[in-house]
Each structure stands twice: as structure tokens, then as C-alpha cells.
Enzyme design. Sequence first.
Site, short mmCIF file in Angstrom:
data_model
loop_
_atom_site.label_atom_id
_atom_site.label_comp_id
_atom_site.label_asym_id
_atom_site.label_seq_id
_atom_site.Cartn_x
_atom_site.Cartn_y
_atom_site.Cartn_z
N GLY A 13 1.00 -1.29 -0.01
CA GLY A 13 0.11 -0.05 0.04
C GLY A 13 0.86 1.28 -0.19
N GLN A 14 0.10 2.59 0.13
CA GLN A 14 0.95 3.59 0.05
C GLN A 14 1.90 3.94 1.16
N LEU A 87 -0.08 -2.22 8.87
CA LEU A 87 -0.78 -1.31 8.14
C LEU A 87 -1.83 -1.82 6.95
N ALA A 88 -2.18 -3.18 7.05
CA ALA A 88 -2.81 -3.97 6.14
C ALA A 88 -4.40 -3.56 6.52
N SER A 91 -9.08 -0.27 3.38
CA SER A 91 -8.86 0.88 4.01
C SER A 91 -9.85 1.91 3.22
N TYR A 102 -16.77 -8.06 5.46
CA TYR A 102 -15.19 -8.23 5.13
C TYR A 102 -14.46 -7.19 5.46
N SER A 136 -7.09 5.22 12.83
CA SER A 136 -7.51 6.42 12.06
C SER A 136 -8.31 7.31 12.66
N GLU A 138 -10.68 8.51 11.52
CA GLU A 138 -12.20 8.32 11.30
C GLU A 138 -12.84 7.62 12.49
N TYR A 160 -15.91 1.05 8.44
CA TYR A 160 -14.57 0.94 8.53
C TYR A 160 -13.98 1.41 10.05
N HIS A 190 -3.53 11.14 4.85
CA HIS A 190 -2.26 11.47 4.44
C HIS A 190 -2.00 10.71 3.00
P1 NAP Z 1 -3.99 1.09 1.22
O1 NAP Z 1 -2.99 1.85 0.37
O2 NAP Z 1 -5.14 0.63 1.21
O3 NAP Z 1 -2.88 -0.06 1.62
C1 NAP Z 1 -3.66 -1.24 2.36
C2 NAP Z 1 -2.54 -2.57 2.18
O4 NAP Z 1 -3.36 -3.37 3.18
C3 NAP Z 1 -2.33 -2.84 0.83
O5 NAP Z 1 -1.17 -3.35 0.84
C4 NAP Z 1 -3.39 -4.09 0.58
O6 NAP Z 1 -2.82 -5.22 0.06
C5 NAP Z 1 -3.16 -4.68 2.18
N1 NAP Z 1 -4.41 -5.64 2.67
C6 NAP Z 1 -5.61 -5.61 2.20
N2 NAP Z 1 -6.25 -6.72 2.85
C7 NAP Z 1 -5.76 -7.46 3.29
C8 NAP Z 1 -5.42 -8.67 3.95
N3 NAP Z 1 -6.64 -9.28 4.09
N4 NAP Z 1 -4.29 -9.39 4.40
C9 NAP Z 1 -3.08 -8.70 4.24
N5 NAP Z 1 -2.98 -7.41 3.65
C10 NAP Z 1 -4.26 -6.88 3.08
O7 NAP Z 1 -3.58 1.90 2.82
P2 NAP Z 1 -2.56 3.24 3.36
O8 NAP Z 1 -3.20 4.60 2.88
O9 NAP Z 1 -1.18 2.81 2.91
O10 NAP Z 1 -2.78 2.96 4.69
C11 NAP Z 1 -2.24 2.24 5.57
C12 NAP Z 1 -2.85 1.96 6.73
O11 NAP Z 1 -3.21 3.15 7.55
C13 NAP Z 1 -4.37 1.15 6.77
O12 NAP Z 1 -4.66 0.42 7.85
C14 NAP Z 1 -5.40 2.47 6.91
O13 NAP Z 1 -6.70 1.94 7.04
C15 NAP Z 1 -4.82 3.19 7.77
N6 NAP Z 1 -4.96 4.79 7.68
C16 NAP Z 1 -4.54 5.32 6.42
C17 NAP Z 1 -4.84 6.60 6.58
C18 NAP Z 1 -4.42 7.56 5.20
O14 NAP Z 1 -4.88 8.55 4.99
N7 NAP Z 1 -3.82 6.99 4.30
C19 NAP Z 1 -5.17 7.35 7.39
C20 NAP Z 1 -5.58 6.47 8.70
C21 NAP Z 1 -5.25 5.31 8.87
P3 NAP Z 1 -3.16 -5.29 -1.59
O15 NAP Z 1 -2.01 -4.37 -2.22
O16 NAP Z 1 -3.17 -6.75 -1.93
O17 NAP Z 1 -4.65 -4.76 -1.77
N1 GDD Z 2 -13.06 8.42 -2.53
C1 GDD Z 2 -13.95 9.59 -2.71
N2 GDD Z 2 -14.41 9.73 -4.10
N3 GDD Z 2 -14.05 10.53 -1.96
C2 GDD Z 2 -14.92 11.50 -2.41
C3 GDD Z 2 -15.51 11.76 -3.56
C4 GDD Z 2 -15.28 10.71 -4.62
O1 GDD Z 2 -15.39 10.80 -5.69
N4 GDD Z 2 -16.09 12.78 -3.81
C5 GDD Z 2 -16.02 13.55 -2.61
N5 GDD Z 2 -15.56 12.84 -1.56
C6 GDD Z 2 -15.07 13.19 -0.35
C7 GDD Z 2 -15.66 11.85 0.53
O2 GDD Z 2 -16.92 11.80 0.84
C8 GDD Z 2 -14.83 12.35 2.06
O3 GDD Z 2 -15.67 13.04 2.72
C9 GDD Z 2 -13.64 12.89 1.44
O4 GDD Z 2 -13.97 13.26 0.16
C10 GDD Z 2 -12.35 12.10 1.62
O5 GDD Z 2 -12.70 10.72 1.11
P1 GDD Z 2 -11.32 9.65 0.73
O6 GDD Z 2 -10.31 10.38 0.06
O7 GDD Z 2 -11.86 8.34 0.10
O8 GDD Z 2 -10.67 9.46 2.34
P2 GDD Z 2 -11.57 9.21 3.58
O9 GDD Z 2 -11.32 10.44 4.47
O10 GDD Z 2 -12.73 8.69 3.64
O11 GDD Z 2 -10.76 8.23 4.24
C11 GDD Z 2 -9.13 8.17 4.15
O12 GDD Z 2 -8.53 8.64 5.26
C12 GDD Z 2 -8.91 8.04 6.57
C13 GDD Z 2 -8.41 9.10 7.60
O13 GDD Z 2 -8.94 9.94 7.98
C14 GDD Z 2 -8.77 6.73 4.02
O14 GDD Z 2 -7.17 6.74 3.95
C15 GDD Z 2 -8.98 5.66 5.20
O15 GDD Z 2 -8.34 4.54 5.49
C16 GDD Z 2 -8.36 6.82 6.59
O16 GDD Z 2 -8.70 5.98 7.85
#
Ligand code: NAP
Ligand code: GDD
Length: 343
Positions: A13-14, A87-88, A91, A102, A136, A138, A160, A190
Amino acid sequence: MNDKTALITGISGQDGFYLSELLLSEGYRLHGIRRRSGSFPSSRVEHRPGNHGTPGVDVHLHVGDLLDPIGLRRIISEAQPTEVYNLAAQSHVHASFEDPIYTAQVVAMGTLNLLEALRDYRDGTGREVRFYQASSSEMFGKAREAPQNERTPLRPRNPYACAKVHAFWQTVTYREAYNLFTCNGILYNHESPRRGENYVTRKITRAAARIKLGLQEHLYLGNLDARRDWGFAGDYVRAMWLMLRQDEPEDYVVATGQTHSVRELLDEAFGLLDLDWHDYVRSDPRYIRPTEPTLLCGDASKARTQLGWRPTVTFAELVRMMVEADLQAAERDRTLTEAGYTV
Ligand code: NAP
Ligand code: GDD
């Protein structure tokens, strides 16, 4: 055995990408868990350092799944990690409304599978392991106060977030009940050029670049008034690592403390390309969520004081970085399209 050995779940993932870069630069021996993929090599891990035995790059990829507790135990005993970063996850918040069971299985039970495996590993071998849980913002959901900090009550508003709350409390419980070194990073949104294409930042920067080059006509979005506290993923993985460097395990909020709306994001991204987004953006109710959090804005004072962490990339710099990367990708796509390939 190298005394700095990390195991990362979700390495494809990212955050897995940026954390791998950081840990390798810090001299870690690295193990990552990736899911089995029908296509080989999986496009999300193919480019990862060490996947092809790059000299001097110590990375071992294991095929595994958080839903397979026996496989997790095997990987842990092979890797012998000193640090584990979980991190998995499934998401995507919107997807969690469609697949709540799921999502709960992976995010909640998957984390518990891992914690149980680590507890048994520590008890069986006597080796200490430090554990990071990707919690998160969230989880704050329907928060009654903004900005939120480590003392703000958790009020999740989607499947979630509910699953993340379960994983959060299990992480705290394993710290208090079993004396494991476990930390929750409560991270706000992020982003980066490595962000998945179905999250709003990347969806917008990618579309802006493709519209600029004539590869796409419209961009369909949901709620444009939504606001988020957006930072740069490269900054946030450093906070994860710093948490596991402390004497005592604790939980930390990681955020910029500033919010922007989706509209402001559109202004910024399209503006960089001299485009007016109003000409291209269409509304699609399919992207509207049944519920949204009230206002997610983080107070990272504790991380600043105790970890010495602070964000280094501003919102404008983040959007520019993403637009520039997507413009390069779109240029490659245009070249391929002009040569007759389907991209
Ligand atoms: P991401 O890009 O969606 O990466 C998620 C990773 O989890 C991918 O490598 C995915 O593998 C793997 N995965 C999904 N289901 C799995 C399973 N059953 N077993 C093993 N691996 C699995 O997410 P990210 O943005 O890097 O975020 C990393 C973590 O931080 C996540 O837990 C997310 O919920 C949390 N988080 C993210 C943010 C954010 O803004 N980015 C903020 C707060 C918390 P595949 O490549 O095979 O799909
Ligand atoms: N994805 C998406 N697609 N979001 C949209 C869209 C669209 O077309 N249009 C508007 N949005 C709005 C969503 O309704 C939400 O309020 C906001 O954009 C951000 O959506 P996402 O980028 O999907 O992120 P998120 O905030 O729901 O979740 C991400 O951040 C969380 C931490 O606060 C994910 O990375 C989560 O895994 C993470 O926990």
C-alpha cells in the site's frame, strides 16, 4: 540476527512504500506481507526495492493474509521481527458500507489475529516485539469537538471506523493485559503520488492531469463540501517509526491541524494546470456516503512534544507534488495511446 528487523503488513500500500523506504534508510532488515495475487508479479509490489534481490537491499516478501492466523504465525517465526507495523486493511471508507463484514474481518479480526500471534511468539521465545497499529482519525467520526486529541471520545460513523475502533482497543488491551509494547497512531488523511486512485486527492490530481492532456473529459465526484486534514504520507510514516522508539508505548494523534475542502483541493489542482474545474467536474450520487464525520481536524501537540514530529509538506506543496507526478504518468499514457496501445 540483525537487532533491527521489521515486519510490515500492507507493504504494497501507500504507507507500506514510504515506511519501507524509511526503515531501509535506517538500516533495517525488512520483511513484508503481501497478498497472493492472480497476476504475477503483482503490480503493487513489483517495483518495491529488494523484490528482485537488489544488492544491498534487505527485503523479504512473504505471501500472507491477515485473515490467515496460522500463516501469520509461520511468517513471524521466520522473520523474527523486533518491530511489527500493521498497515494492512480494507482502507476505503465508502467500500466499507458495501462490504461491512469483510471490512470488519480484515480490520478488526485481522489485527486480533496478529496480536495473538505476537503474544504467543513473545511468550514462546522470550523475544520482545514492538507493535504499531494503523489507527485512524475516522474513529472520531461524530466528534463533538475539533481539533481532536488523544483524549477525544471515539464515535465512529461507518463500518470501517467501527472496525478500527475494535482494533484500537485490542491494541490498548494487549499493552495493558499482556505487557506487549503496542502503540496506536491515530493518523489523519495522508496522501502522496502513491495514493490509491479511488481516494479523493489522487482521483482529482490524476483527472486534472489527464484532462489537461486530452485523455479524459469529465471527473465525477460526490460531496465537494467535505473537509479533511490532509498531510503527506512520507511525513506520517516517520511518526509511526518514532512511536516505537519511545521508552513507553503510548497512542498518538498525527495531523497537520489544518483542514481544506474538496472544492479547495479542486481549485488548487486544476489551478496548477490553468484549468477551471467547474468546466469538467460532474456530480455523481454514487459517491455520496450514507454518513460523513463531522469535522476531522487533529491536534498533534503530543506527537510534536514527545516525538519531536512535525509535518514538513504544506497542502499546496502536497497537491503540486501529486499533480506533477500524475502529469508525468498521463504523458506516458498519451505516448502509449498515440502509439496504438490501450492504457
Ligand atoms: P492502502 O494503500 O489501502 O494499503 C492497504 C494495504 O493492505 C495493501 O497493501 C493491501 O494489499 C493490504 N491488505 C488489504 N487486505 C489485506 C489482508 N486481508 N491481508 C493482508 N494485507 C491486506 O492503505 P494506506 O493508505 O497505505 O494506509 C495504511 C494503513 O493506515 C491502513 O490500515 C489504513 O486503514 C490506515 N490509515 C490510513 C490513512 C491514510 O490517510 N492513508 C489514515 C489513517 C489510517 P493489496 O495491495 O493486496 O490490496
Ligand atoms: N473517495 C472519494 N471519491 N471521496 C470523495 C469523492 C469521490 O469521488 N467525492 C467526494 N469525496 C469526499 C468523501 O465523501 C470524503 O468526505 C472525502 O472526500 C475524503 O474521502 P477519501 O479520499 O476516500 O478518504 P477518507 O477520508 O474517507 O478516508 C481516508 O482517510 C482516513 C483517515 O481519516 C482513508 O485513507 C482511510 O483509510 C483513513 O482511515
